[in-house]
Design a protein around this motif. Structure first.
Motif: not given
Length: 331
Positions: A303-311, A81-94
């Protein structure tokens, strides 16, 4: 496929392949698997090899004590959000973690959920991971307590685990592997008091005992047996490297291990070496190298669903506890 492999292990009594030779422990793990719908289970992390050109290859699955969660959740989102406002991310973990606690609250016994880590964690990663998961549980409205696993007590009069204030520990999230929990000094008490659903036992552990079926490297060999040649799997064997020694090389992995400990790489043509300890011998798939950074993808499941990516990236061929976390964006 991993769940099908877990079912296969239970149905075919393949526990010895996982190094589970205690009949009582095997029986409790099997019961936990059969009652899994009654037991809270939160998350896991697939480690994948991917270079952008072919199918992702599963390196392993940590379904019991996965770390690097803190970085993968809120911090990399705030960075984006700080570096790339308007971009997206594969991340619904929280959000998914909070919702998972809400959905599974009915499975928890009365009283606070104790969140424990080991004081032997010198880097502080386990402490931070447990503290973060405790925060998600509190945001879901659960009452929580923090405790180190070394400070858990056992009240012989009541036959229950207790915390430092002598309160019963009815439910406990632990960042402490099941293979340690069941073999240390208090291991017999863990088995005696295990809440496996169905109203038995006095302590409900999260993750549940059936996760032992998924966090063991022998799972990789069971998967290859059930799905030989699958594009997302690497060939794997328990009794030695077999054809892998001549055909591209192999990796020897202890059945139980964290953060790359004990992993050895063997190039093609090297004399096949069978280790004294029980190992999984997996097809060598070198991590893609970007300017000296070898990258592994951590695909999170809640649970049973993909929720995000950490590299994570490392300078060496094995991803270890000193690997760097690399946030990502989708432009």
């Amino acid at each position: 496929m991993c769940l099908a492999a877990a079912a296969h292990i239970v149905e075919r009594d393949r526990f010895a392949d996982l190094g589970i030779t205690d009949p009582r422990l095997a029986s409790l793990v099997a019961e936990s698997w059969r009652r899994r719908a009654e037991l809270p289970s939160l998350y896991g992390r697939f480690d994948l090899r991917y270079d952008g050109t072919g199918p992702a290859k599963m390196l392993e699955y940590n379904a019991d004590t996965p770390t690097s969660l803190v970085e993968a959740a809120s911090p990399q989102w705030f960075w984006m959000e700080e570096r790339f406002p308007g971009a997206d991310q594969w991340n619904s973990l929280h959000e998914r973690l909070v919702e998972a606690w809400k959905r599974q609250a009915a499975l928890l016994p009365p009283g606070p959920v104790h969140f424990v880590h080991s004081e032997s964690d010198e880097l502080g990663e386990d402490l931070m991971t447990v503290a973060y998961l405790r925060e998600t549980a509190e945001q879901a409205g659960l009452d929580t307590e923090a405790l180190s696993v070394e400070r858990i007590g056992f009240d012989k009069l009541s036959g229950r685990f207790v915390d430092e204030r002598l309160r019963f520990i009815r439910s406990c999230f632990k960042l402490y592997p099941w293979e340690w929990l069941t073999t240390d000094r208090f291991g017999p008490y863990v088995l005696d008091t295990l809440d496996n659903g169905g109203g038995t036992g006095t302590t409900c552990w999260i993750e549940p005992a059936w996760k032992m079926l998924l966090s063991n490297k022998a799972l990789l060999t069971i998967l290859w047996e059930l799905y030989p040649g699958h594009p997302n799997l690497l060939a794997a064997h328990l009794d030695g490297p077999r054809e892998l020694a001549a055909n591209g090389g192999y990796v020897a992995k202890p059945l139980l291990g964290r953060e790359g400990a004990g992993v050895t790489l063997h190039e093609a043509g090297a004399p096949p070496a069978v280790r004294d300890e029980a190992c999984c011998y997996q097809e060598l798939a070198p991590l893609p190298d970007f300017d000296g950074n070898r990258v592994v993808l951590g695909a999170w499941v809640v649970e049973d669903e993909a929720a995000g990516l950490g590299i994570r990236e490392s300078a060496g061929p094995v991803t270890d506890e000193y690997a760097r976390f690399l946030p990502h964006v989708i432009l």
